[in-house]
Design a protein around this motif. Sequence first.
Motif, short mmCIF file in Angstrom:
data_model
loop_
_atom_site.label_atom_id
_atom_site.label_comp_id
_atom_site.label_asym_id
_atom_site.label_seq_id
_atom_site.Cartn_x
_atom_site.Cartn_y
_atom_site.Cartn_z
N SER A 33 0.87 -1.17 0.00
CA SER A 33 0.00 0.00 0.00
C SER A 33 0.91 1.22 0.00
CB SER A 33 -0.93 -0.03 1.22
OG SER A 33 -1.86 1.03 1.15
N ARG A 249 -9.44 7.34 1.47
CA ARG A 249 -9.58 6.74 0.13
C ARG A 249 -9.73 7.79 -0.96
NH1 ARG A 249 -8.52 3.65 3.34
NH2 ARG A 249 -6.53 4.44 2.52
N ASP A 254 -3.72 8.56 -2.43
CA ASP A 254 -3.98 7.28 -1.77
C ASP A 254 -3.56 6.12 -2.67
OD1 ASP A 254 -5.21 5.64 0.38
OD2 ASP A 254 -6.59 5.06 -1.22
N GLN A 255 -2.93 5.11 -2.07
CA GLN A 255 -2.41 3.99 -2.85
C GLN A 255 -3.02 2.65 -2.44
OE1 GLN A 255 1.88 3.90 -3.15
NE2 GLN A 255 2.03 6.12 -3.23
N MET A 256 -4.16 2.67 -1.76
CA MET A 256 -4.76 1.41 -1.34
C MET A 256 -5.17 0.59 -2.56
SD MET A 256 -7.91 0.74 1.30
CE MET A 256 -8.33 -0.93 1.79
N ARG A 259 -8.74 0.82 -4.89
CA ARG A 259 -9.22 2.05 -4.26
C ARG A 259 -10.62 2.44 -4.72
NH1 ARG A 259 -6.30 7.73 -5.44
NH2 ARG A 259 -7.24 7.30 -7.46
N TRP A 262 -13.21 0.55 -2.83
CA TRP A 262 -13.30 0.93 -1.43
C TRP A 262 -13.87 2.34 -1.25
CZ3 TRP A 262 -13.80 -2.57 1.91
CH2 TRP A 262 -13.16 -3.80 1.76
N ARG A 263 -13.74 3.17 -2.27
CA ARG A 263 -14.39 4.48 -2.20
C ARG A 263 -15.91 4.30 -2.12
NH1 ARG A 263 -11.23 8.40 -6.58
NH2 ARG A 263 -9.51 9.02 -5.18
#
Length: 277
Positions: A33, A249, A254-256, A259, A262-263
């Motif tokens: 991440s 997010r 952000d680097q999840m 993404r 998850w947003r």
Amino acid sequence: MEPSELRRAVEAARATALELGLPVDDAIVIHNSDRVAVRLVPGDVLVRVAPSRQLVDSEFEVEVARRLTSANAPVAELDPRVEPRVYVRDGFVISLWTYYEPVGSEITPADYADVFLRHHAALRQVDLDAPHFTDRVAVAVRVVNDRDQSPEMPDPDRELVSGTLTGLNAAAGIDKARDQLLHGEPHPGNLLNTRRGPLFVDLATCCRGPIEFDLAHAPEEVGKHYAGADHALIHRCRALNWAMFCAWRWRRDDQMPERDHWRVEGLNQVRAALDRC
């Protein structure tokens, strides 16, 4: 991390471990991440590698781990074969931890609550300067309200998340008499089931607040097994936590992984949590 940065991070982990005298035949990326976790074999060390801008957070996490280990807290420990500190190499900050082989069985709500009770008891023994959880919420509010930091966030969602953060932050932070040190983000992904029993990881989020702020990160059944918990406050904190999750997010940098998914999921969870409140 992007592939090129990830390769450099893994090489920095390998080089640091070798320089410290640890055996390294292979490197396995466990998590990628904004920072990465790399398992080095055969030495079974878990190396956390982050960009150098996270130096302060990494040093704080190492100090939290060191103190909690001394208090017999159920946490993952730093690797005892090397000095317990953060190492700097090639633009990365690096910490070395004991690797724990995961156990396949699921952690039951009762066991989850038990490890919470033991962890919170250990945290009460630790004298550590840590931010209040409301300080972290204030950072999330700034992210959401600043279009330069969250340029892709639609206005209706921005209003929902900002209002949730502002309103519930004030409501949850009123009674500071019950505050203590907390893990900060003890969600299921940060609780490993090991042969030693459940152990908390990712300790850089340690903060002060009511125990309900921690419990709100766990599955809902867990709070029912934690004696003395305020369940109405858990519900408010759960909505607050999901709103903070949304703020992170929608950050531009952000680097999840996944993404975009998850947003959407984060916003759905905020609405569901508000309905339960």
